[in-house]
Design an enzyme around this catalytic site. Structure first.
Site, PDB file in Angstrom:
ATOM      1  N   PHE A  58      25.559   3.524  40.789  1.00  0.00           N
ATOM      2  CA  PHE A  58      24.845   2.239  41.020  1.00  0.00           C
ATOM      3  C   PHE A  58      23.622   3.459  40.368  1.00  0.00           C
ATOM      4  O   PHE A  58      22.535   2.599  39.622  1.00  0.00           O
ATOM      5  CB  PHE A  58      24.262   2.453  42.441  1.00  0.00           C
ATOM      6  CG  PHE A  58      23.753   4.241  43.509  1.00  0.00           C
ATOM      7  CD1 PHE A  58      22.269   4.826  42.839  1.00  0.00           C
ATOM      8  CD2 PHE A  58      24.772   4.350  44.430  1.00  0.00           C
ATOM      9  CE1 PHE A  58      21.441   5.729  43.873  1.00  0.00           C
ATOM     10  CE2 PHE A  58      24.069   5.763  45.050  1.00  0.00           C
ATOM     11  CZ  PHE A  58      23.471   6.627  44.662  1.00  0.00           C
ATOM     12  N   ARG A  86      10.554  10.264  56.099  1.00  0.00           N
ATOM     13  CA  ARG A  86      11.604   9.371  56.239  1.00  0.00           C
ATOM     14  C   ARG A  86      11.181   8.661  57.341  1.00  0.00           C
ATOM     15  O   ARG A  86      12.095   7.899  56.944  1.00  0.00           O
ATOM     16  CB  ARG A  86      12.615  10.996  56.052  1.00  0.00           C
ATOM     17  CG  ARG A  86      12.332  11.427  54.972  1.00  0.00           C
ATOM     18  CD  ARG A  86      13.822  12.784  54.892  1.00  0.00           C
ATOM     19  NE  ARG A  86      14.632  12.489  53.845  1.00  0.00           N
ATOM     20  CZ  ARG A  86      15.416  11.289  53.399  1.00  0.00           C
ATOM     21  NH1 ARG A  86      14.895  11.485  52.335  1.00  0.00           N
ATOM     22  NH2 ARG A  86      16.985  10.630  53.362  1.00  0.00           N
ATOM     23  N   ARG A 103      10.871   0.150  55.389  1.00  0.00           N
ATOM     24  CA  ARG A 103      12.133  -0.397  54.935  1.00  0.00           C
ATOM     25  C   ARG A 103      12.339  -2.030  55.458  1.00  0.00           C
ATOM     26  O   ARG A 103      12.501  -2.989  54.978  1.00  0.00           O
ATOM     27  CB  ARG A 103      12.944   0.180  54.816  1.00  0.00           C
ATOM     28  CG  ARG A 103      12.715   1.168  53.057  1.00  0.00           C
ATOM     29  CD  ARG A 103      14.229   1.751  52.893  1.00  0.00           C
ATOM     30  NE  ARG A 103      13.048   3.386  51.703  1.00  0.00           N
ATOM     31  CZ  ARG A 103      13.842   4.599  51.732  1.00  0.00           C
ATOM     32  NH1 ARG A 103      14.077   5.194  52.833  1.00  0.00           N
ATOM     33  NH2 ARG A 103      13.845   5.353  50.440  1.00  0.00           N
ATOM     34  N   ASN A 113      13.800  -1.052  48.050  1.00  0.00           N
ATOM     35  CA  ASN A 113      14.072  -0.151  48.738  1.00  0.00           C
ATOM     36  C   ASN A 113      11.885   0.064  48.972  1.00  0.00           C
ATOM     37  O   ASN A 113      12.272   0.752  49.606  1.00  0.00           O
ATOM     38  CB  ASN A 113      14.674  -0.078  49.860  1.00  0.00           C
ATOM     39  CG  ASN A 113      14.810   2.004  49.059  1.00  0.00           C
ATOM     40  OD1 ASN A 113      14.488   2.152  47.865  1.00  0.00           O
ATOM     41  ND2 ASN A 113      15.937   2.658  49.492  1.00  0.00           N
ATOM     42  N   HIS A 116      10.742   5.669  47.489  1.00  0.00           N
ATOM     43  CA  HIS A 116      11.188   7.046  47.577  1.00  0.00           C
ATOM     44  C   HIS A 116      10.632   7.891  48.413  1.00  0.00           C
ATOM     45  O   HIS A 116       9.190   7.880  48.785  1.00  0.00           O
ATOM     46  CB  HIS A 116      11.336   7.260  46.163  1.00  0.00           C
ATOM     47  CG  HIS A 116      12.268   8.519  45.951  1.00  0.00           C
ATOM     48  ND1 HIS A 116      13.417   9.481  46.434  1.00  0.00           N
ATOM     49  CD2 HIS A 116      11.447   9.942  45.965  1.00  0.00           C
ATOM     50  CE1 HIS A 116      13.595  10.476  46.357  1.00  0.00           C
ATOM     51  NE2 HIS A 116      12.490  10.648  45.966  1.00  0.00           N
TER      52      HIS A 116
HETATM   53  P1  CMP Z   1      16.107   6.748  46.743  1.00  0.00           P
HETATM   54  O1  CMP Z   1      15.541   7.366  48.366  1.00  0.00           O
HETATM   55  O2  CMP Z   1      14.988   6.488  45.723  1.00  0.00           O
HETATM   56  O3  CMP Z   1      16.763   7.554  46.172  1.00  0.00           O
HETATM   57  C1  CMP Z   1      18.511   7.010  45.373  1.00  0.00           C
HETATM   58  C2  CMP Z   1      18.040   5.600  45.128  1.00  0.00           C
HETATM   59  O4  CMP Z   1      19.367   4.821  44.755  1.00  0.00           O
HETATM   60  C3  CMP Z   1      17.769   4.966  47.020  1.00  0.00           C
HETATM   61  O5  CMP Z   1      16.688   5.327  47.363  1.00  0.00           O
HETATM   62  C4  CMP Z   1      17.975   3.376  46.724  1.00  0.00           C
HETATM   63  O6  CMP Z   1      17.181   2.783  46.323  1.00  0.00           O
HETATM   64  C5  CMP Z   1      18.715   3.506  45.810  1.00  0.00           C
HETATM   65  N1  CMP Z   1      20.160   2.829  45.092  1.00  0.00           N
HETATM   66  C6  CMP Z   1      20.726   1.987  45.261  1.00  0.00           C
HETATM   67  N2  CMP Z   1      22.380   1.250  45.552  1.00  0.00           N
HETATM   68  C7  CMP Z   1      22.562   2.674  45.864  1.00  0.00           C
HETATM   69  C8  CMP Z   1      23.964   2.799  47.374  1.00  0.00           C
HETATM   70  N3  CMP Z   1      24.470   2.188  47.547  1.00  0.00           N
HETATM   71  N4  CMP Z   1      23.864   3.887  47.789  1.00  0.00           N
HETATM   72  C9  CMP Z   1      22.583   4.705  47.863  1.00  0.00           C
HETATM   73  N5  CMP Z   1      21.164   4.641  47.456  1.00  0.00           N
HETATM   74  C10 CMP Z   1      21.207   3.116  46.516  1.00  0.00           C
END
Ligand code: CMP
Length: 139
Positions: A58, A86, A103, A113, A116
């Protein structure tokens, strides 16, 4: 222990003009915003920030999404701030997030989402330094 964590309010939230709703969740949880700025990430910055994920399927879509509009980067401070934020965010996939979390209430998808947050003290330190000088953080 009082900790600092790093937060990004993502482009899906700036696009929908709901950064205030996210900030309300943060502040209502007792976390204090000690640094904040709205920025447009470059592709290079987004790739650097998410370097730990660069082998993931991804990754390219994630980077493209993260540069699709402005983000708000922040430093949050409080008792157990890393774990607390978190909890406030909820699970990465909004479909799995608990009621009342950012979320669950606001996110559009696992990619879009909304927020972060750092997942460890080491990540928090690295991520804060990626975006902020010491003199931009005011407790
Ligand atoms: P974040 O905490 O910003 O860290 C990595 C990001 O990848 C995560 O939040 C998600 O928004 C994004 N992401 C997109 N696809 C996936 C997936 N299949 N699994 C985990 N994270 C994903």
């Amino acid at each position: 222990t009082v900790e600092r964590t790093f937060s990004i309010i993502k482009p899906d939230a700036t696009r929908r003009n709901i950064t205030g709703k996210v900030i309300d969740k943060i502040e209502s949880a007792g976390l204090k915003i000690v640094a904040s700025k709205r920025v447009q990430l470059s592709r290079e910055q987004a790739e650097g920030f998410y370097a730990a994920h660069k082998e993931r399927g991804f990754f390219k879509d994630l980077v493209t999404f993260m540069i699709s509009g402005p983000v708000v980067v922040q430093v949050l401070e409080g008792e157990n701030a890393i774990a607390k934020y978190r909890e406030v965010m909820g699970a990465t996939n909004p479909a799995n997030a608990d009621a009342g979390t950012i979320r669950k209430e606001l996110a559009e998808s696992i990619e879009a989402n909304t927020v972060h947050g750092s997942d460890s003290p080491e990540a928090a330190q690295t991520e804060i330094k990626f975006f902020f000088d010491d003199n931009e953080i005011v407790g």
